[in-house]
Design a protein around this motif. Structure first.
Motif, mmCIF file in Angstrom:
data_model
loop_
_atom_site.group_PDB
_atom_site.id
_atom_site.type_symbol
_atom_site.label_atom_id
_atom_site.label_comp_id
_atom_site.label_asym_id
_atom_site.label_seq_id
_atom_site.Cartn_x
_atom_site.Cartn_y
_atom_site.Cartn_z
ATOM 1 N N LEU A 71 69.885 28.499 50.524
ATOM 2 C CA LEU A 71 70.681 27.826 51.548
ATOM 3 C C LEU A 71 69.854 27.148 52.630
ATOM 4 O O LEU A 71 70.261 26.109 53.175
ATOM 5 N N TYR B 227 71.488 23.377 52.572
ATOM 6 C CA TYR B 227 72.530 22.983 53.529
ATOM 7 C C TYR B 227 72.332 21.551 53.985
ATOM 8 O O TYR B 227 73.264 20.906 54.472
ATOM 9 N N ARG B 228 71.169 20.987 53.809
ATOM 10 C CA ARG B 228 70.812 19.704 54.406
ATOM 11 C C ARG B 228 71.382 18.511 53.639
ATOM 12 O O ARG B 228 71.916 17.586 54.242
ATOM 13 N N HIS C 13 74.500 20.520 49.561
ATOM 14 C CA HIS C 13 75.907 20.911 49.717
ATOM 15 C C HIS C 13 76.783 19.756 50.218
ATOM 16 O O HIS C 13 77.907 19.584 49.725
ATOM 17 N N SER D 200 71.806 30.054 57.113
ATOM 18 C CA SER D 200 72.144 28.736 56.583
ATOM 19 C C SER D 200 73.423 28.690 55.761
ATOM 20 O O SER D 200 73.914 27.604 55.441
ATOM 21 N N VAL E 179 77.035 25.588 55.844
ATOM 22 C CA VAL E 179 77.628 25.212 54.552
ATOM 23 C C VAL E 179 79.090 25.633 54.503
ATOM 24 O O VAL E 179 79.974 24.847 54.121
ATOM 25 N N ASP F 178 81.151 23.556 56.908
ATOM 26 C CA ASP F 178 81.396 22.221 56.359
ATOM 27 C C ASP F 178 82.537 22.251 55.352
ATOM 28 O O ASP F 178 83.401 21.369 55.337
ATOM 29 N N ASP G 143 73.534 26.386 63.258
ATOM 30 C CA ASP G 143 74.489 27.338 62.675
ATOM 31 C C ASP G 143 75.660 27.562 63.638
ATOM 32 O O ASP G 143 76.839 27.513 63.245
ATOM 33 N N PRO H 255 75.090 18.838 59.870
ATOM 34 C CA PRO H 255 75.344 19.762 58.761
ATOM 35 C C PRO H 255 76.813 20.095 58.539
ATOM 36 O O PRO H 255 77.237 20.297 57.400
ATOM 37 N N SER H 256 77.589 20.172 59.614
ATOM 38 C CA SER H 256 78.996 20.556 59.488
ATOM 39 C C SER H 256 79.878 19.446 60.048
ATOM 40 O O SER H 256 79.738 19.089 61.216
#
Length: 711
Positions: free
Chosen positions: A322, A326-327, A330, A375, A379, A382, A439, A627-628
């Motif tokens: 992860l 995650y970058r 995903h 991480s 994810v 998101d 996060d 990321p999200s």
């Protein structure tokens, strides 16, 4: 004239039909990334399968973490599990080696004896022709002995960087052998049960600890062997075999594996005149689908993170890298594989319930605790924000509780509002803190969506603590002590692996790790002008990282290191500061110079799909920096046309007019036929399908430079 025109149209239509029918698997080269530092798996598997069946070599160092390196010429067995692109080694379970001499323990080979394609591996040695294919949970072997006699060595001691704790081999009947390998390595607890069935009578000699020799009575005809795996029991392995591979048609199984890969590769269809680009792209797509790996039996029963057996109403997964994925991985998969997201989210939530926190780096149902940050949180956030999670409240609870614990430096973060370097013996405090900021941003965004005002305020404030680390005089993120002062000694370039203030990187690379709040970072610099000056310098400044730097830090443009993940979003920060045109030559340089159609074609570890995901997204002209949340920044496409299946029969078609090696700058964009001035597109628009039309040119334009058009 009319007749000629009509014939031309018919010919063009026939050509398009022919192109559409071309099999995409022919463009995959599994050797890409098997040399250099790519660490990719080479062998036979199906997309997201539990089985990765392929050759394993003796571990000769860091570049053998997948069990195979292109430079090597000795195989010690054909194992049924492998990692792909990781920086640590593990798995390599259940190594089988067909031999003509019972004393033989290895097999020398050359690459001209190998054939590798999606779902199929072949090695033609002097004594035996070895062919491998697979289903999700079953490895299928076909051996053709040239001398009419042979044995099979089963080695349960052999693995990639782990220690066997329990090994057991036993013969069930004249055509069946079963056993288990329990090991400790990167994954502190791993259990692999198996059942092997043969198409002829065999005899297992009294096995030595972890080692068995099988007599093959009749090898005048090709020997067939099916090896089914299970995380639960050998009996469950038998049922997996019955469910997935009840027959003995090896060639048909190869065709089915190829068809499975074809379906996955077909999620994106590109048009390009460049053969190497096509090979690199579809090999990248192939590498995306090795993991996460299915980690449950055919009836969905699986072994949980607490070692207990669970019955599930979802497909459980493992190999969750992860910190890397995650970058880009995903976010890309939410676009092209939406149907998988709910099961991935459920996997995360069940891991939380079983081990008390969301996964960090999960491998075969076991927590490795590898890398900094939490991480899984961005994810999962998101996926919630994009509407893929069945129970958002449950997901939010898992995220919130994971982030409010006192483990992995989180207790210091709660106590001080940051992580003081003099209170954290394992150091890496800047990297840990910056990862926790992004996060916490994910938790805050979900809290806002769920109308949890107090939680939103708490995690929003925590997500802004990156500001404590920014030194406005030197313009770097620096370690801070419990007295609130920066660490006195400071070198923005030197790296001491896992013993300085950063993780596999230096201050130059980590200063930009605020992907959740680029405009907040710009304000810390004092505005766009100083921010852009520093960003320009980042891509030009030279310097020696020192002898103690991690080999992961590679693929340089100045201090930008594409071979490791903390740099991956940085080029796209130009969009946020109103100069998107500066990103174009750098993105094109990375795609052209740091990815190649060769065994050393990756400038760093594949990292379980992240390196490939960056390439796939960037080649499409898209990238999700934050990321999200799902805002995809527009870059510079590599192909004149790409058709992206976004689920439910919808297609996103991306075209680039006047595209060439010189015409890399976006002049204008049309979204679904309308002029689109913004340098980003929201996920909710992309998921509906439609069209994005780039018009390209040889010089920078003013597209995306106005403040209202920036992400």
């Amino acid at each position: 004239m009319f007749a000629l025109t009509a014939l031309s149209v018919l010919a063009a239509g026939a050509q398009e039909t022919q192109v559409a029918q071309e099999r995409l698997t022919q463009y995959v080269d599994p050797y890409i990334g098997s040399g250099g530092h790519g660490h990719v798996f080479v062998g036979a598997n199906v997309p997201f399968g539990m089985v990765q069946l392929g050759p394993t070599q003796k571990s000769r160092g860091w570049d053998w973490t997948s069990g195979y390196h292109y430079s090597d010429s000795v195989i010690v067995g054909f194992a049924h599990t492998h990692l792909s692109g990781t920086g640590c080694g593990d798995l390599g379970d259940l190594a089988f080696l067909p031999v003509s001499d019972p004393r033989q323990r290895e097999l020398k080979f050359s690459h001209d004896q190998e054939t590798v394609r999606p779902g199929y591996y072949r090695l033609q040695s002097a004594d035996v022709d070895i062919e491998l294919t697979a289903t999700q949970r079953v490895g299928f072997h076909r051996y053709t002995f040239r001398q009419g006699h042979g044995q099979l060595l089963i080695d349960l001691n052999e693995g990639v960087g782990d220690i066997p704790m329990v090994t057991d081999l036993r013969q069930v009947d004249e055509t069946t052998i079963e056993g288990v390998r329990k090991s400790r390595g990167w994954a502190p607890r791993q259990e692999v049960y198996f059942t092997a069935k043969f198409n002829t009578s065999v005899r297992l000699w009294e096995p030595q600890p972890g080692l068995g020799l099988v007599d093959l009575y009749d090898v005048r005809q090709p020997l067939l062997m099916k090896v089914a795996l299970s995380p639960v029991s050998a009996e469950k392995a038998v049922r997996n075999m019955e469910a997935e591979l009840s027959g003995w048609d090896f060639d048909e199984t190869c065709r089915e594996a190829d068809a499975a890969w074809e379906r996955e590769l077909g999620r994106i269809r590109i048009t390009t005149p460049n053969a190497d680009d096509r090979k690199i792209f579809y090999t990248a797509m192939y590498h995306l689908m090795v993991a996460p790996s299915v980690f449950c039996d055919a009836d969905r029963q699986y072994r949980g993170s607490d070692g207990r057996i669970y019955d599930a109403d979802f497909t459980n997964y493992t190999t969750l890298s992860l910190w890397d994925t995650y970058r880009a991985y995903h976010p890309l998969m939410t676009l092209i594989a939406p149907e998988m997201q709910a099961d991935w989210a459920e996997t995360f939530i069940k891991i939380f319930e079983q081990q008390g926190r969301l996964p960090i780096w999960h491998l075969w149902g076991s927590e490795t605790d590898c890398m900094v940050g939490s991480s899984a949180v961005p994810v999962l956030a998101d996926m919630v924000l994009k509407g893929f999670v069945r129970n958002p409240e449950q997901a939010f609870s898992a995220m919130k509780e994971s982030q409010l614990q006192d483990v992995r430096s989180l207790g210091l973060l709660k106590q001080y509002g940051y992580i003081p370097y003099d209170k954290e013996p394992s150091n890496e405090t800047v990297a840990k803190a910056l990862e926790y900021c992004l996060d916490d941003d994910g938790v805050a965004r979900v809290a806002k969506q769920l109308r949890k005002g107090a939680d939103y305020e708490l995690f929003l404030e925590r997500s802004q603590s990156y500001r404590r680390y920014f030194d406005p005089q030197l313009q770097f993120m620096r370690a801070v002590g419990s007295d609130g002062q920066f660490r006195p000694e400071f070198d923005p370039i030197k790296v001491i692996h896992r013993a300085d203030d950063y993780t596999e990187g230096n201050a130059w690379q980590y200063t930009w790790l605020v992907p959740h709040d680029p405009h907040g970072l710009i304000r810390l610099f004092g505005g766009e002008e100083p921010f852009l000056r520093k960003l320009d310098e980042f891509f030009t400044v030279e310097g020696d990282l020192g002898p103690e730097a991690s080999p992961d830090i590679s693929g340089f443009i100045g201090q930008y290191a594409h071979g490791n993940e903390p740099s991956h979003h940085i080029i796209y920060l130009y969009n946020y500061a109103g100069e998107p045109w500066k990103a174009a030559p750098k993105l094109r340089h990375v795609m052209r110079q740091l990815y190649h159609a060769a065994p050393d074609g990756l400038c760093g570890n594949e990292d379980v799909g992240q390196m490939s995901a960056w390439y796939v997204l960037t080649a499409l002209g898209l990238y999700q920096v934050e990321p999200s949340g799902g805002r995809f920044v527009l870059g510079t496409p590599l192909f004149p046309r790409a058709e992206v299946s976004v689920g439910e029969g919808r297609t996103l078609t991306i075209t680039a007019r006047h595209l060439s090696d010189q015409n890399i700058y976006v002049q204008s964009v049309r979204l679904n036929g309308r002029k689109h001035k913004k340098t980003y597109v929201d996920f909710d628009i992309l998921r509906q399908g439609g069209t994005i039309e780039f018009t390209m040119g040889p010089h920078p334009s003013k597209w995306g430079t106005d403040p209202e058009d920036r992400p």
